[in-house]
Design a protein around this motif. Structure first.
Motif, PDB file in Angstrom:
ATOM      1  N   LEU A  50     -10.121 -11.267  12.644  1.00 22.16           N
ATOM      2  CA  LEU A  50      -9.195 -12.396  12.651  1.00 22.16           C
ATOM      3  C   LEU A  50      -9.888 -13.642  13.190  1.00 22.16           C
ATOM      4  N   ASP A 292       3.826  -9.117   6.013  1.00 20.71           N
ATOM      5  CA  ASP A 292       3.131  -7.941   6.540  1.00 20.71           C
ATOM      6  C   ASP A 292       2.592  -7.036   5.439  1.00 20.71           C
ATOM      7  N   ILE A 295      -0.808  -8.439   4.400  1.00 19.45           N
ATOM      8  CA  ILE A 295      -1.931  -8.366   5.345  1.00 19.45           C
ATOM      9  C   ILE A 295      -2.237  -6.929   5.759  1.00 19.45           C
ATOM     10  N   TYR A 429      -1.090  -9.666  13.448  1.00 24.25           N
ATOM     11  CA  TYR A 429      -2.354  -9.503  12.726  1.00 24.25           C
ATOM     12  C   TYR A 429      -3.199  -8.392  13.339  1.00 24.25           C
ATOM     13  N   CYS A 432      -1.720  -5.194  11.909  1.00 25.11           N
ATOM     14  CA  CYS A 432      -1.934  -5.034  10.465  1.00 25.11           C
ATOM     15  C   CYS A 432      -3.409  -4.897  10.109  1.00 25.11           C
TER      16      CYS A 432
END
Length: 444
Positions: A50, A292, A295, A429, A432
Motif C-alpha cells: 500500500l 472491497d 481490492i 486495505y 484486503c
C-alpha cells in the motif's frame, strides 16, 4: 527483527562540495522487498503493498500506529505538489520540503515507537509535475532541470523510491506522447540520479516508471510490454538499474469522492504478468474508493502495489466535519457557548484554493468561486474533497484548536477520534491486501 532494523551503516555524502556523514537504516531496500515478495508468491502467499499519500501529519501518525500494531511495511508516496524543495515552491503538506518530510516521519516513528519498515517515495516526480510549472508552459529544458533539482533533494534526503514520470507535457495535449520521447526522458533522469548517487556514495535506490495517465501511451498490454522491453534494454546497455515498479492503467479513475473508472480484471492480470516477466512489479495508481470485492482480488491478480491518497484526506476532513456537527448540536443544547467556525473557514479556503478543478467532473470545472460559494451543497462537497489542502492555513488551525477545546469540554478527545477514523480507513486495505505480518515475513 528489531535488532536487524536498528543496525546502521555509515554512508559518506557530498553535499554542496562538503563531505558529510549520514546515518541510515540498514534496512531492506525496495528492490529487495519486491524480490522477496516474488519469492513468497512461489509458496502461495499473496499480498499487495500500500502506497499512502502523506496528506497530513495525522495521516502519518495513523499509518505508523497501525503498521506497528499489524506489522506491515509502508510506502509514503509524496507528489511534488505535496513535498518539494523550498526553492522550487515547497509543498502544501505541512509546508514540508524533503528534509522536513524525512525528519517529521522519523520524529513520529519515535513518538509511536515504530521500529518496522517504511519507505520514502517520490510519486510523479519529473518535469512539469508541479502545477505552476505546467501552467507556465516551461520549456522542456527548463522543466527537466527543475525535475533534476527536485530529484537531487530526494536523493540527498534518503528517498528510497523515485517515480520517473516525464509525461505531463503541456505541449502535447489530447494525445499520447511518443514512446521514444518518454523512454529517452526517463533514461536521462535515471542516469542523472544514478550519477549523483554514486558521486555521493549513497546506497542503491529503486525507480518507478510509467504512468496511469492515458497520454502516457501505456493503456494497452502490447504498448506496456513494448515500453518495458525497450526501456530495460536501453537501461542495461548504459549500465543503469532496471525499475522496481511500472505503473499500469487498470481502469481506475478518481473523481470527487468516487472511483469513476471501471477496474479491469483481465487487463490487470495481463499487465501484472507482463511486468513480472521482466522482474518488475505492477504499480496501480488511483486506487481510492474502490469497493472491497475489487481490492480483495488485488493480491491474487499479482498487483504488487497500489497508491491511495485523496481518500485518506477525504476521511480526515469528514471526521472534522462530523465533530463540527456534534459541536453545533451541543450549542443548540446549551452545553457549549462558543462554537468554532471551522466548517465555514475550511470551506472558503478549499473553494478559493482552486485545487478542486482537478477532482470535479463535467462543466463544474469552469465554475467561478462565487458561483460555488452560492451553492451550499457543492461548497460542502468541495470542502470534503479539498479540505486537506487547507490544514496548514493559520485560520483553519485556530478553528481546529477551538473545536478540539469544545470536544474536551464534552469529554471527547477530538484528535484521537480523527486518528482512529483514518486508521480504520487504512485498515480496510491492510485486511484486503493481506498485509498483516508482512514485515516479519520479509525479514525472516
Amino acid at each position: 527483527m528489531r535488532g536487524l532494523l536498528r543496525t546502521r551503516n555509515d554512508y559518506k555524502c557530498v553535499i554542496n562540495g562538503v563531505m558529510e556523514e549520514i546515518i541510515t537504516m540498514n534496512k531492506m531496500n525496495i528492490r529487495e522487498v519486491i524480490d522477496k515478495i516474488f519469492t513468497l508468491e512461489e509458496t502461495g502467499f499473496r499480498t499487495t503493498l500500500l502506497g499512502i499519500g502523506p496528506m497530513s501529519r495525522n495521516l502519518i501518525v495513523a499509518s505508523l500506529e497501525l503498521a506497528k500494531e499489524k506489522d506491515f511495511p509502508i510506502l509514503f508516496i509524496a507528489s511534488r505538489n505535496q513535498v518539494d524543495a523550498k526553492e522550487l515552491g515547497g509543498g502544501y503538506v505541512c509546508n514540508w520540503d524533503q528534509q522536513g518530510f524525512k525528519e517529521a516521519i522519523e520524529e513520529i516513528a519515535k513518538e509511536v515507537d515504530f521500529t518496522g519498515l517504511y519507505y520514502l517515495c517520490r510519486d510523479h516526480g519529473g518535469p512539469w509535475q508541479r502545477d505552476n510549472e505546467r501552467n507556465s508552459h516551461l520549456s522542456e529544458a527548463a522543466a527537466m532541470e527543475l525535475a533534476k533539482r527536485s530529484y537531487l533533494e530526494d536523493l540527498i534526503h534518503n528517498f528510497d523510491l523515485l517515480h520517473i514520470d516525464p509525461t505531463k507535457d503541456p505541449y502535447v495535449m489530447g494525445k499520447s506522447i511518443a514512446m521514444d520521447v518518454v523512454i529517452n526522458r526517463t533514461i536521462e533522469l535515471i542516469a542523472y540520479v544514478e550519477n549523483e548517487r554514486k558521486l555521493r556514495q549513497l546506497p542503491e535506490i529503486g525507480y518507478e516508471v510509467g504512468t496511469e495517465e492515458t497520454n502516457g501511451g501505456l493503456t494497452s498490454q502490447e504498448n506496456y510490454e513494448l515500453f518495458i522491453r525497450q526501456l530495460t534494454t536501453k537501461l542495461s546497455k548504459r549500465g543503469l538499474p532496471s525499475p522496481v515498479f511500472i505503473v499500469g492503467q487498470t481502469g481506475t479513475l478518481t473523481r470527487l469522492t468516487k472511483n469513476v473508472g471501471e477496474f479491469s480484471y483481465n487487463s490487470s492480470k495481463l499487465l501484472a504478468d507482463t511486468a513480472k516477466k521482466y522482474e518488475v512489479g505492477l504499480k496501480e495508481h488511483n486506487g481510492d474508493y474502490l469497493e472491497d470485492y475489487i481490492i480483495l482480488d488485488h493480491p491474487s491478480l499479482h498487483i504488487t502495489a497500489m497508491n491511495v491518497a485523496p481518500e485518506f484526506g477525504y476521511i480526515e476532513t469528514k471526521a472534522y466535519l462530523e465533530l463540527v456537527r456534534l459541536e453545533e448540536k451541543e450549542v443548540e443544547n446549551g452545553r457549549l457557548e462558543h462554537p468554532s467556525n471551522l466548517k465555514r473557514v475550511m470551506s472558503e479556503e478549499a473553494v478559493n484554493s482552486g485545487r478542486w478543478k482537478k477532482w470535479v467532473i463535467g462543466d463544474d470545472v469552469h465554475l467561478s468561486v462565487e458561483a460555488i460559494l452560492a451553492e451550499e451543497e457543492l461548497t460542502e462537497t468541495i470542502c470534503e474533497i479539498c479540505g486537506h489542502y487547507t490544514y496548514e492555513n493559520e485560520e483553519v488551525k485556530r478553528e481546529i484548536t477551538t473545536l478540539f477545546a469544545n470536544m474536551k469540554t464534552l469529554g471527547i478527545d477530538g484528535n484521537r477520534y480523527i486518528l482512529d477514523k483514518i486508521k480504520n480507513s487504512i485498515d480496510r486495505y491492510v485486511q484486503c491486501f493481506n498485509l498483516q505480518g508482512l514485515t516479519s515475513k520479509l525479514l525472516n
